[in-house]
Scaffold this motif. Structure first.
Motif, short mmCIF file in Angstrom:
data_model
loop_
_atom_site.label_atom_id
_atom_site.label_comp_id
_atom_site.label_asym_id
_atom_site.label_seq_id
_atom_site.Cartn_x
_atom_site.Cartn_y
_atom_site.Cartn_z
N ALA A 138 0.83 -1.21 0.00
CA ALA A 138 0.00 0.00 0.00
C ALA A 138 0.86 1.26 0.00
N MET A 139 2.07 1.14 0.54
CA MET A 139 3.01 2.27 0.58
C MET A 139 3.94 2.28 -0.63
N ASP A 140 3.61 1.44 -1.64
CA ASP A 140 4.35 1.36 -2.90
C ASP A 140 5.77 0.83 -2.76
N ASN A 141 6.03 0.07 -1.70
CA ASN A 141 7.34 -0.58 -1.57
C ASN A 141 7.13 -2.06 -1.90
N ARG A 142 7.11 -2.37 -3.20
CA ARG A 142 6.77 -3.72 -3.63
C ARG A 142 7.90 -4.72 -3.42
N THR A 143 9.12 -4.24 -3.34
CA THR A 143 10.24 -5.16 -3.09
C THR A 143 10.13 -5.75 -1.69
N LEU A 144 9.92 -4.88 -0.69
CA LEU A 144 9.77 -5.37 0.68
C LEU A 144 8.47 -6.16 0.84
N ALA A 145 7.42 -5.72 0.13
CA ALA A 145 6.14 -6.45 0.19
C ALA A 145 6.33 -7.87 -0.30
N THR A 146 7.06 -8.03 -1.40
CA THR A 146 7.31 -9.36 -1.95
C THR A 146 8.05 -10.24 -0.95
N ASP A 147 9.08 -9.67 -0.30
CA ASP A 147 9.84 -10.42 0.70
C ASP A 147 8.94 -10.85 1.86
N CYS A 148 8.05 -9.96 2.28
CA CYS A 148 7.15 -10.28 3.40
C CYS A 148 6.17 -11.39 3.03
N TYR A 149 5.64 -11.34 1.82
CA TYR A 149 4.71 -12.40 1.37
C TYR A 149 5.43 -13.75 1.32
N LYS A 150 6.68 -13.73 0.86
CA LYS A 150 7.46 -14.98 0.83
C LYS A 150 7.69 -15.51 2.24
N ASP A 151 8.01 -14.59 3.17
CA ASP A 151 8.23 -14.99 4.57
C ASP A 151 6.95 -15.58 5.17
N ALA A 152 5.81 -14.98 4.81
CA ALA A 152 4.52 -15.48 5.31
C ALA A 152 4.31 -16.92 4.86
#
Length: 390
Positions: A138-152
């Motif tokens: 939502a904050m347009d940081n898709r690189t970190l978002a991708t890492d978080c989804y992978k961690d989930a």
């Protein structure tokens, strides 16, 4: 409930769970509030009080209830719930700050695991990673978002929402999707007979335009052939293989059984556009707007109807509404660009396609359409640059 004038708190707690199960959230809230007072603010009663506030849509109040009683830093479950409340209000920075808080060391009372984390600590940690990914995206940081989804997913391979966001928001290439699937700890977290099922279900959701063929069901899972999710996925594969009539036949069968099947609707609408079935588009759009006016897909359907009948200004209006309701709704951004391109508005079309490319970073379609638009404006070098990135 009372013995010798003293109330049995466990009975009150059971009432709260029972009324939540029956979706009587206001009643659950009433008893949860009393449990907090009678237990002198026991952490588990504060947690369930905040849960019932969340379920009744009182997000600010729920976050305040957790913060004011000092339980946000004492347990991950309370921290997750407080962050979830802020996320529901689109207060992304506040949600992120809570998720990144360091938990206080010993000396604080913690929640019994069985009280709030049915699936155990790993599932809660997975949920935290998922929420953090949603906030980053939502904050347009898709690189970190991708890492978080992978961690989930690594914490809980059953966390389909994390996998779905990675795939549906085109955050990975086809190769990256397969690499992720290969490294997920299925054997550690699943029963042996469940591994093939989970692998098949995830594989059926992955990039469908690279090899548009139907995945084969593992032995013993043949009954999934009629599962609507599986049929909708196969219909999408046929669509990307340009078998529009076959895809339309399959999506129609799905919607006959489940008229509002979420993952089937976008591909069915796109089939209607390709086959120029204006009457069906008209009626489907009206039905969706009547029943789901808060969903992007409803206004996308209406926009597609106006696009097919070549009323492009009206089409753009509805595509814009769809993207305002759900910013990361790729089909609407692409269609928005098409509606500009149809009238030779190359700059506006490319602006929509560039936005789609940013929101769908590993999808080839925005790059394809940007290249085509540059080609139309006789800018061969830029056209070649984008087409070579496919």
């Amino acid at each position: 409930m009372a013995t010798g004038g003293k109330v049995d708190i466990s009975q009150l707690r059971n009432l709260v769970r029972q009324y939540i199960d029956m979706h009587l959230y206001k009643t659950a809230l009433f008893w949860a509030d009393k449990a907090v007072s009678l237990s002198n603010g026991d952490i588990q009663d504060v947690y369930w009080f905040a849960q019932t506030l969340f379920l009744t849509g009182q997000f600010h109040r729920a976050a305040h209830a957790l913060r004011s009683r000092g339980v946000v830093q004492t347990t991950l479950a309370c921290r997750y719930l407080a962050a979830k409340c802020h996320a529901e209000c689109k207060q992304w920075q506040e949600a992120l700050e809570i998720l990144e808080m360091e938990q206080k060391e010993s000396g604080e009372k913690d929640l019994p695991a069985e009280v709030c984390v049915v699936g155990g600590t790993k599932k809660l940690e997975s949920s935290v990673c998922l929420l953090k990914g949603i906030v980053y995206e939502a904050m347009d940081n898709r690189t970190l978002a991708t890492d978080c989804y992978k961690d989930a997913l690594r914490n809980d391979v059953h966390c389909f929402e994390a996998f779905d966001l990675l795939v549906s928001h085109h955050m990975l290439t086809e190769k990256e999707e397969r690499e992720l699937l290969m490294c997920l700890p299925f054997s550690e977290q699943c029963m042996p007979e469940e591994v093939d099922l989970l692998r098949f279900l995830y594989e059926s959701k992955m990039k469908k335009y690279c090899k548009p063929i139907d995945p084969k069901l593992p032995s013993g899972l043949e009954s999934l052939n009629d599962n609507l999710d599986i049929v909708a996925g196969m219909a999408e594969r046929h669509f990307y293989n340009c078998s529009y009539n076959l895809s339309y036949k399959m999506t129609s069968a799905v919607l006959m059984s489940d008229p509002y099947h979420e993952s089937c609707l976008p591909i069915h609408i796109t089939c209607l556009v390709e086959l120029k079935k204006t009457n069906e588009l008209f009626f489907l759009g009206h039905k969706l707007v009547d029943n789901y006016p808060h969903k992007a897909v409803a206004w996308y359907a209406v926009g597609c109807y106006y696009y097919v009948i070549e009323k492009f200004e009206q089409a753009r209006r509805y595509f814009s509404k769809a993207t305002s309701l759900e910013r990361v709704y790729g089909p609407a951004w692409l269609a928005f660009g098409h509606a500009f391109a149809a009238e030779g508005e190359h700059d506006q079309a490319m602006a929509a396609y560039f936005t789609a490319s940013k929101l769908m970073p590993r999808c080839h379609l925005p790059l394809l359409y940007i290249g085509l638009e540059y080609g139309k404006t006789n800018n061969a070098k830029l056209a070649e640059r984008f087409l070579c990135r496919l």
